[in-house]
Design a protein around this motif. Structure first.
Motif, PDB file in Angstrom:
ATOM      1  N   VAL A 261     -11.042  32.894 -11.289  1.00  0.00           N
ATOM      2  CA  VAL A 261     -10.579  31.648 -11.948  1.00  0.00           C
ATOM      3  C   VAL A 261     -12.123  30.815 -11.728  1.00  0.00           C
ATOM      4  O   VAL A 261     -13.086  30.821 -12.808  1.00  0.00           O
ATOM      5  N   VAL A 262     -13.002  31.343 -10.511  1.00  0.00           N
ATOM      6  CA  VAL A 262     -14.046  30.259 -10.874  1.00  0.00           C
ATOM      7  C   VAL A 262     -14.869  31.041 -11.550  1.00  0.00           C
ATOM      8  O   VAL A 262     -15.847  30.534 -11.976  1.00  0.00           O
ATOM      9  N   HIS A 263     -15.419  32.483 -11.134  1.00  0.00           N
ATOM     10  CA  HIS A 263     -16.009  33.345 -11.800  1.00  0.00           C
ATOM     11  C   HIS A 263     -15.995  32.734 -13.320  1.00  0.00           C
ATOM     12  O   HIS A 263     -16.328  32.555 -14.065  1.00  0.00           O
ATOM     13  N   ALA A 264     -14.326  32.556 -14.283  1.00  0.00           N
ATOM     14  CA  ALA A 264     -14.493  32.968 -15.972  1.00  0.00           C
ATOM     15  C   ALA A 264     -14.825  31.346 -15.870  1.00  0.00           C
ATOM     16  O   ALA A 264     -15.676  31.190 -16.809  1.00  0.00           O
TER      17      ALA A 264
ATOM     18  N   GLY B 247     -19.333  31.614 -21.359  1.00  0.00           N
ATOM     19  CA  GLY B 247     -18.983  32.547 -22.159  1.00  0.00           C
ATOM     20  C   GLY B 247     -19.232  33.855 -22.356  1.00  0.00           C
ATOM     21  O   GLY B 247     -18.685  34.790 -23.324  1.00  0.00           O
ATOM     22  N   LEU B 248     -20.123  34.739 -20.982  1.00  0.00           N
ATOM     23  CA  LEU B 248     -20.614  35.803 -20.099  1.00  0.00           C
ATOM     24  C   LEU B 248     -19.151  36.891 -21.108  1.00  0.00           C
ATOM     25  O   LEU B 248     -19.318  37.873 -21.527  1.00  0.00           O
ATOM     26  N   GLY B 249     -18.368  36.261 -20.000  1.00  0.00           N
ATOM     27  CA  GLY B 249     -17.302  37.521 -20.098  1.00  0.00           C
ATOM     28  C   GLY B 249     -16.621  37.761 -21.284  1.00  0.00           C
ATOM     29  O   GLY B 249     -16.789  38.634 -21.419  1.00  0.00           O
ATOM     30  N   ALA B 250     -16.569  37.046 -22.223  1.00  0.00           N
ATOM     31  CA  ALA B 250     -15.887  36.849 -23.413  1.00  0.00           C
ATOM     32  C   ALA B 250     -16.422  37.438 -24.770  1.00  0.00           C
ATOM     33  O   ALA B 250     -16.349  38.838 -24.686  1.00  0.00           O
ATOM     34  N   ARG B 251     -17.743  37.229 -24.156  1.00  0.00           N
ATOM     35  CA  ARG B 251     -18.816  38.208 -25.679  1.00  0.00           C
ATOM     36  C   ARG B 251     -18.847  39.786 -24.547  1.00  0.00           C
ATOM     37  O   ARG B 251     -18.258  40.865 -25.622  1.00  0.00           O
ATOM     38  N   MET B 252     -18.807  40.112 -23.738  1.00  0.00           N
ATOM     39  CA  MET B 252     -19.054  42.110 -22.940  1.00  0.00           C
ATOM     40  C   MET B 252     -17.604  41.905 -23.079  1.00  0.00           C
ATOM     41  O   MET B 252     -17.291  43.215 -23.081  1.00  0.00           O
ATOM     42  N   MET B 253     -16.621  41.733 -22.879  1.00  0.00           N
ATOM     43  CA  MET B 253     -15.181  42.032 -22.847  1.00  0.00           C
ATOM     44  C   MET B 253     -15.085  42.655 -24.902  1.00  0.00           C
ATOM     45  O   MET B 253     -13.619  43.646 -24.584  1.00  0.00           O
ATOM     46  N   VAL B 254     -15.353  42.168 -25.434  1.00  0.00           N
ATOM     47  CA  VAL B 254     -16.021  42.461 -26.495  1.00  0.00           C
ATOM     48  C   VAL B 254     -16.506  43.514 -27.212  1.00  0.00           C
ATOM     49  O   VAL B 254     -16.619  44.867 -27.543  1.00  0.00           O
ATOM     50  N   ALA B 255     -17.179  43.739 -25.871  1.00  0.00           N
ATOM     51  CA  ALA B 255     -18.184  45.014 -26.617  1.00  0.00           C
ATOM     52  C   ALA B 255     -18.006  45.875 -25.942  1.00  0.00           C
ATOM     53  O   ALA B 255     -17.296  45.909 -25.411  1.00  0.00           O
TER      54      ALA B 255
ATOM     55  N   ASP C 109      -2.556  41.600 -16.462  1.00  0.00           N
ATOM     56  CA  ASP C 109      -2.148  40.372 -16.662  1.00  0.00           C
ATOM     57  C   ASP C 109      -2.939  39.119 -15.787  1.00  0.00           C
ATOM     58  O   ASP C 109      -2.593  38.170 -16.582  1.00  0.00           O
ATOM     59  N   LEU C 110      -2.811  40.303 -15.085  1.00  0.00           N
ATOM     60  CA  LEU C 110      -4.271  38.767 -13.667  1.00  0.00           C
ATOM     61  C   LEU C 110      -5.246  38.277 -13.998  1.00  0.00           C
ATOM     62  O   LEU C 110      -5.772  36.781 -14.661  1.00  0.00           O
ATOM     63  N   VAL C 111      -5.677  39.660 -15.117  1.00  0.00           N
ATOM     64  CA  VAL C 111      -6.909  39.130 -15.565  1.00  0.00           C
ATOM     65  C   VAL C 111      -7.125  38.388 -17.030  1.00  0.00           C
ATOM     66  O   VAL C 111      -7.318  37.032 -16.600  1.00  0.00           O
ATOM     67  N   GLU C 112      -5.698  38.324 -18.178  1.00  0.00           N
ATOM     68  CA  GLU C 112      -6.330  37.627 -18.658  1.00  0.00           C
ATOM     69  C   GLU C 112      -4.698  36.225 -18.419  1.00  0.00           C
ATOM     70  O   GLU C 112      -5.936  35.320 -19.192  1.00  0.00           O
ATOM     71  N   LEU C 113      -4.246  35.837 -17.531  1.00  0.00           N
ATOM     72  CA  LEU C 113      -3.791  35.122 -17.140  1.00  0.00           C
ATOM     73  C   LEU C 113      -4.972  34.202 -16.408  1.00  0.00           C
ATOM     74  O   LEU C 113      -5.222  32.533 -16.669  1.00  0.00           O
ATOM     75  N   ALA C 114      -5.750  35.129 -16.030  1.00  0.00           N
ATOM     76  CA  ALA C 114      -6.784  33.873 -15.305  1.00  0.00           C
ATOM     77  C   ALA C 114      -8.184  33.348 -16.133  1.00  0.00           C
ATOM     78  O   ALA C 114      -8.263  32.279 -15.948  1.00  0.00           O
ATOM     79  N   ALA C 115      -8.063  34.454 -17.359  1.00  0.00           N
ATOM     80  CA  ALA C 115      -9.288  33.914 -18.086  1.00  0.00           C
ATOM     81  C   ALA C 115      -8.428  32.482 -18.854  1.00  0.00           C
ATOM     82  O   ALA C 115      -9.181  31.995 -19.569  1.00  0.00           O
ATOM     83  N   GLY C 116      -7.077  32.303 -19.381  1.00  0.00           N
ATOM     84  CA  GLY C 116      -6.652  31.779 -20.225  1.00  0.00           C
ATOM     85  C   GLY C 116      -6.197  30.946 -19.367  1.00  0.00           C
ATOM     86  O   GLY C 116      -6.980  29.189 -19.406  1.00  0.00           O
TER      87      GLY C 116
END
Length: 192
Positions: free
Chosen positions: A95-98, A103-111, A149-156
């Motif tokens: 969660v702290v990482h996110a 916005g870097l993670g969100a950008r790289m997740m779609v790359a 699920d864990l990754v998406e929950l933490a990102a949310g």
């Protein structure tokens, strides 16, 4: 065909660029000035483009380093703590990482992995599986929870939380949903 080893000065310049990019992206986000990154690294723009021909290539290098550290922390926590506690500690780190990646993670997740050279989604799932599997095997976490699920929950949580206190509350509520029905499982305390 043999690959040539990277010269020491080239390796040093690459490392300087990635370190500078981490700092500038933390301040300005993934659309930060490439010229500013080169300036802070103490190299010219040409050196930056020799190492990273596209912005996504540089962002992938930054992401890969950050995600490798998250994966290493998952391994360390899994060895040092009971499974449920390791999962909670790692989710806090995620969660702290996110929250700090701007916005870097969100950008790289779609790359696409082929265009960026790094499959961020696969790296995160792998790290999550390292703490999730043991917690499921010892009965701390529901068997139907998936690493994704864990990754998406933490990102949310990171995206929705206004501050660290709110993120912690949302994480605690999420952890209540991950536990086995019937109360707290041994070694799995949301305040761990």
């Amino acid at each position: 065909m043999q690959t040539r080893p990277i010269r020491a000065d080239a390796r040093r310049n690459r490392d300087l660029l990635v370190t500078a990019a981490m700092a500038v992206i933390a301040e300005e986000g993934p659309d930060a000035s490439l010229n500013e990154i080169a300036r802070r690294a103490g190299v010219g723009p040409g050196t930056l483009y020799r190492h990273f021909p596209t912005r996504d290539a540089l962002l992938a290098a930054v992401s890969e380093g950050r995600l490798a550290r998250l994966r290493a922390r998952a391994d360390e926590l899994a060895e040092a703590m009971p499974p449920g506690e390791a999962l909670v500690a790692w989710l806090r780190l995620l969660v702290v990482h996110a929250m700090t990646d701007r916005g870097l993670g969100a950008r790289m997740m779609v790359a696409a992995p082929s265009s960026a050279g790094v499959d961020c989604w696969a790296m995160l799932r792998d790290a999550a599986e390292r703490v999730l599997g043991p917690a499921q095997r010892d009965g701390s976490v529901r068997a139907d929870v998936e690493a994704a699920d864990l990754v998406e929950l933490a990102a949310g949580i990171a995206q929705g939380a206004a501050d660290a206190g709110r993120a912690e509350r949302l994480l605690m509520l999420t952890l209540d949903g991950l536990r086995l029905a019937g109360g707290r499982a041994e070694g799995f305390s949301p305040r761990s």
